[in-house]
Design an enzyme around this catalytic site. Sequence first.
Site, PDB file in Angstrom:
ATOM      1  N   ARG A 296       0.818  -1.218   0.000  1.00 53.54           N
ATOM      2  CA  ARG A 296       0.000   0.000   0.000  1.00 53.54           C
ATOM      3  C   ARG A 296       0.847   1.262   0.000  1.00 53.54           C
ATOM      4  O   ARG A 296       0.522   2.236  -0.684  1.00 53.54           O
ATOM      5  CB  ARG A 296      -0.977  -0.019   1.189  1.00 53.54           C
ATOM      6  CG  ARG A 296      -2.105  -0.977   0.940  1.00 53.54           C
ATOM      7  CD  ARG A 296      -3.047  -1.156   2.119  1.00 53.54           C
ATOM      8  NE  ARG A 296      -4.130  -2.049   1.706  1.00 53.54           N
ATOM      9  CZ  ARG A 296      -5.148  -2.428   2.471  1.00 53.54           C
ATOM     10  NH1 ARG A 296      -5.238  -2.002   3.709  1.00 53.54           N
ATOM     11  NH2 ARG A 296      -6.086  -3.235   1.994  1.00 53.54           N
ATOM     12  N   TYR A 440      -6.231  -1.073  -6.923  1.00 53.99           N
ATOM     13  CA  TYR A 440      -5.629  -2.315  -6.401  1.00 53.99           C
ATOM     14  C   TYR A 440      -4.999  -2.168  -5.013  1.00 53.99           C
ATOM     15  O   TYR A 440      -4.894  -1.077  -4.501  1.00 53.99           O
ATOM     16  CB  TYR A 440      -4.708  -2.984  -7.415  1.00 53.99           C
ATOM     17  CG  TYR A 440      -3.446  -2.341  -7.916  1.00 53.99           C
ATOM     18  CD1 TYR A 440      -2.860  -1.245  -7.341  1.00 53.99           C
ATOM     19  CD2 TYR A 440      -2.808  -2.906  -9.045  1.00 53.99           C
ATOM     20  CE1 TYR A 440      -1.667  -0.722  -7.850  1.00 53.99           C
ATOM     21  CE2 TYR A 440      -1.635  -2.393  -9.558  1.00 53.99           C
ATOM     22  CZ  TYR A 440      -1.060  -1.296  -8.955  1.00 53.99           C
ATOM     23  OH  TYR A 440       0.093  -0.801  -9.460  1.00 53.99           O
ATOM     24  N   GLU A 441      -4.662  -3.278  -4.434  1.00 53.55           N
ATOM     25  CA  GLU A 441      -4.201  -3.339  -3.032  1.00 53.55           C
ATOM     26  C   GLU A 441      -5.226  -2.725  -2.091  1.00 53.55           C
ATOM     27  O   GLU A 441      -4.873  -2.069  -1.106  1.00 53.55           O
ATOM     28  CB  GLU A 441      -2.837  -2.649  -2.858  1.00 53.55           C
ATOM     29  CG  GLU A 441      -1.738  -3.079  -3.788  1.00 53.55           C
ATOM     30  CD  GLU A 441      -1.453  -4.583  -3.740  1.00 53.55           C
ATOM     31  OE1 GLU A 441      -1.941  -5.263  -2.819  1.00 53.55           O
ATOM     32  OE2 GLU A 441      -0.747  -5.065  -4.640  1.00 53.55           O
ATOM     33  N   GLY A 442      -6.496  -2.945  -2.366  1.00 59.63           N
ATOM     34  CA  GLY A 442      -7.573  -2.358  -1.564  1.00 59.63           C
ATOM     35  C   GLY A 442      -8.030  -1.069  -2.202  1.00 59.63           C
ATOM     36  O   GLY A 442      -7.319  -0.071  -2.175  1.00 59.63           O
TER      37      GLY A 442
END
Lengths: 600, 600
Positions: A296, A440-442
């Site tokens: 993140r 992406y990545e949350g």
Amino acid sequence: MPIYKAPTRDTLFIINELLRLEDYGNLPGFENASADMINAVIEEGGKFCAEVLAPLNLPGDQQGCTRNADGSVTTPQGFKAAHAQFREAGWGTLSAPEEFGGQGLPHVMGMAMEEFVSSANQAWGMYPGLTNGAVSAIIVKGSPEQKAKYLPKMIANEWLGTMNLTEPHSGTDLGLIRTRATPNADGTYSITGTKIFISAGENDFTDNIIHLVLAKTPDAPDSTKGISLFIVPKVLVNDDGSLGARNAVSCGSIEHKMGIHGNATCVMNYDGATGYMIGDENKGLAAMFIMMNAARLGVGIQGLSQAEAAYQNAVKYASERRQGRALTGPADPAEKADTLFVHPDVRRMLMDAKAFTEGMRALCLWGALQVDLSHKAATEEDRQAADDLISLLTPVIKGYGTDKGFDTCVNMQQVFGGHGYIEEWGMSQFVRDCRITQIYEGANGVQAMDLVGRKLAQNGGRAVQAFFALVDAECAAAKAKPELASVAERVEKANGELKAATMWFMQNGMTNPNAVGAGAHSYMHIMGIVTLGLMWIRIGEVALAALAAGTGDKAFYEAKLVTARYFAERFTPDAGALRRKIESGADSVMALPVEAFATA
Amino acid sequence: MPIYKAPTRDTLFIINELLRLEDYGNLPGFENASADMINAVIEEGGKFCAEVLAPLNLPGDQQGCTRNADGSVTTPQGFKAAHAQFREAGWGTLSAPEEFGGQGLPHVMGMAMEEFVSSANQAWGMYPGLTNGAVSAIIVKGSPEQKAKYLPKMIANEWLGTMNLTEPHSGTDLGLIRTRATPNADGTYSITGTKIFISAGENDFTDNIIHLVLAKTPDAPDSTKGISLFIVPKVLVNDDGSLGARNAVSCGSIEHKMGIHGNATCVMNYDGATGYMIGDENKGLAAMFIMMNAARLGVGIQGLSQAEAAYQNAVKYASERRQGRALTGPADPAEKADTLFVHPDVRRMLMDAKAFTEGMRALCLWGALQVDLSHKAATEEDRQAADDLISLLTPVIKGYGTDKGFDTCVNMQQVFGGHGYIEEWGMSQFVRDCRITQIYEGANGVQAMDLVGRKLAQNGGRAVQAFFALVDAECAAAKAKPELASVAERVEKANGELKAATMWFMQNGMTNPNAVGAGAHSYMHIMGIVTLGLMWIRIGEVALAALAAGTGDKAFYEAKLVTARYFAERFTPDAGALRRKIESGADSVMALPVEAFATA
């Protein structure tokens, strides 16, 4: 063809003058970061990215990746050779631990290099970038044997790594995954299932790829509490480290995406592939979050990186393209028109980009320093304080950083007018590539919920209270200086809005959790504004001191003071509006039934 | 494959209940618009767009246009056949004058159809759309012979039309154009030069294309005062209307763009092509602005159209995709997860889209009504008032409408998470196609300058003062109704911010024009918020009246009241922040020298 040059002057300013990395030389892991080392890494690393990676960016977008009939994937021309150069120069080993062949430099250095790599070629940078995520999980959760077997090769970039979470029906909600891990007699597991959106899942860079895969063991609880993490190498690794048989994992197809065409986004099929559990059974999510948190921060840096690259190109275009006249009369009477630079609305967009990128760079590198200090600061108290800060701010760096990074790319494209829409100028690519960073990545809505639903309340709000106090203290100090007073006042006001919004959540969240959810995204943005404001106050302080000391490069420091003022004037007002949105609550957000959203 | 269904229920609500088009039946040009006619056009037009045009949208993006070796251009499969259907059904003739074969319906009807066409397939819609722009210039500036020769065929869509303004070195600044028009002995002109970014410049839809081209006559002043407008047919037209020789105009290449792949964006080469001056020599810019103003409203509609299409798909996805649980406890305990609809942050994005698209639709159709009334209202005073309003609001509809339209597409893409980034879902295309609307027909920064630099001051500020008074009066009336009081208060407050910003411009603009330029974009956005606010108050009034009268469809009207409240709570707070940005002035925007923008 778009340009790129690493912003080494600004990066060195942040590392040497703002963070004063040299002052930490007494701490373990910082001793290698001498002034000479820092300068050499930044200058040479920047040169590598600008000269080797950047020229491959636009062609890589146009060529994309190809999945061949045998399931292998061919990356764009030059990508593999560039990776060989990267590997040989050791650029992937900067912040990795020395015991596994890394250079043991602070994360700050690796993070600075990540920005350059990603600005030059985001799609390419994701190949070693994902490897870093996988490495971080193995470092923390791997057994001594797993570490010895995989880490040296992965850190050396001889093998790459990936993260396999998502399945067709399971994205944010990992409790839904169906991939199965059946125990074998020899202690290994047999992994079966389909993973999608696997960045760098298959490629031609290296002989092996180490997949980290979430799966469920047979009797696992049917929720996020039943997920385990497995190492699944593309090619099995013998005990002596040599490569063995091909594992039963293959790339089924690659996606056609809006951007990052140079990175192969794969559907990965696991058909009874041999996997090795990493960490404890059913504790895979915790291990995953180690990768995720590292990733993140890296995604936040990607948001910055595309904004920076787009900004550099917009500055060049605005200073060369002549169109219209200054509102105050011709600036270049000898020419038939003035440059775009004279137009206040073009300047507004460029100053927005300048204030964001320079502030965000400071925030990312300061954040990386907190990661270092959370492990290596001298006292437990200092380690805890650093860990609190970076835990709190990771969703902000990811969510706010990529939202603003994307907006910045769009604005820089706008500076080009119609030419911005034509692919050969490269501005479209920055926008398209940057767009994934919000997802992406949350997705950023998930980041916002992580912030308000988890991070705010942790340890009784210790982290956020410390953050408020930190901002207030620095604002109070800066207010005493005439050159920074108005900047500090505006940032302090924004911090006041943040505190008020926090209080509102506390008062309303217990009775109606949706009230917090409906304000989460706005809250994340207020915190982003305050955090960048804190950075600009600090940058202003350093600039003032440098000007007072007459250290030279006067124009550089004066520009920092102007940009701090611009930030305060043009970014902080949104904090009040965002607070008002939060305080309007969830009623009108949640009132309508699904049927009311049909338009026809 | 993305879905699309024309929002006929909402469109008919606006036309019949909000604008009450039938009430204008006494005015010339409105008499054809009976209730039956309106319903039939909206329903059948919507069906045509959904069934014929929408299915070609994604394939058209993937195929794009091809320039063949002979300079001809092949459009995506099905595009030409769809145009034949469109032509035969007369969908292009709705608002065109009856004397040239049009149906003579109010612009409102044509505008409503434009939204459906563009939602279904923006790239396709630009072919007839540009034709409309060319038609409007010929109607106003053409000689009787030119009208007779070109208009019936163009209105019937037997021939298409284009607008040729931009050159490689000359975009916004048309004074720089180099295309030459040399008079011939027979009264025609010989046109030579290169035009770029010519939408629909060459294509396979029709036998002929009528290019409207800006060029300079030999002794013309070297500025925008020296530009003339020419009709340059692709194929010369004989006096009997039959097609003659091929003219010396050709497509040199087509651009590779971020989006609208199905529309051929051409470099057009004029090599001594025969042209016919339209209107007076050196007055071409005025003629151009007739096209431009029509086109700008059309682009505003395009911004709405992509937001609407993206919104429909996001609503569908959010109601089907299951991921996570409601914050208030499982909504569907029998399922393994709830739909995305339960999540407040997803709702926030959907409500943002709903409040924008429904309000913007009202604004566009109301704006189209003002165009009608500016020509056809009973009194000169009414005509003037309508003309004032639409002149003032054209840059707002274009600039604010496309900025928010793009943001809406991005948010709707975000609802899809990772799937939004994959081209086959179609969400990327809405974002990529919508992006051009912020750029073409005058980039949004140019719209903002048109608003603050030209429209505000015209006739001593008559238009904007009338606008303020209109908003205040309607807010005052709505405040008396408990159900609308808080909405009206918030819109009134936003109008107060707009008035304050206007005053600030008046006080500071004379001494420093850059102060106005630096705030122009923010100003345009405040006016967009206030204008949509005005629409939501009106929608609220109609909904209240309908609920009181018990006309049925209670849920529809109740949803309007909730959405009005959402708009007031979540859109209007930005007005205050934007005003604060404006009032920070131009100092920090303009202070830095160009060199200070270099980052390396």
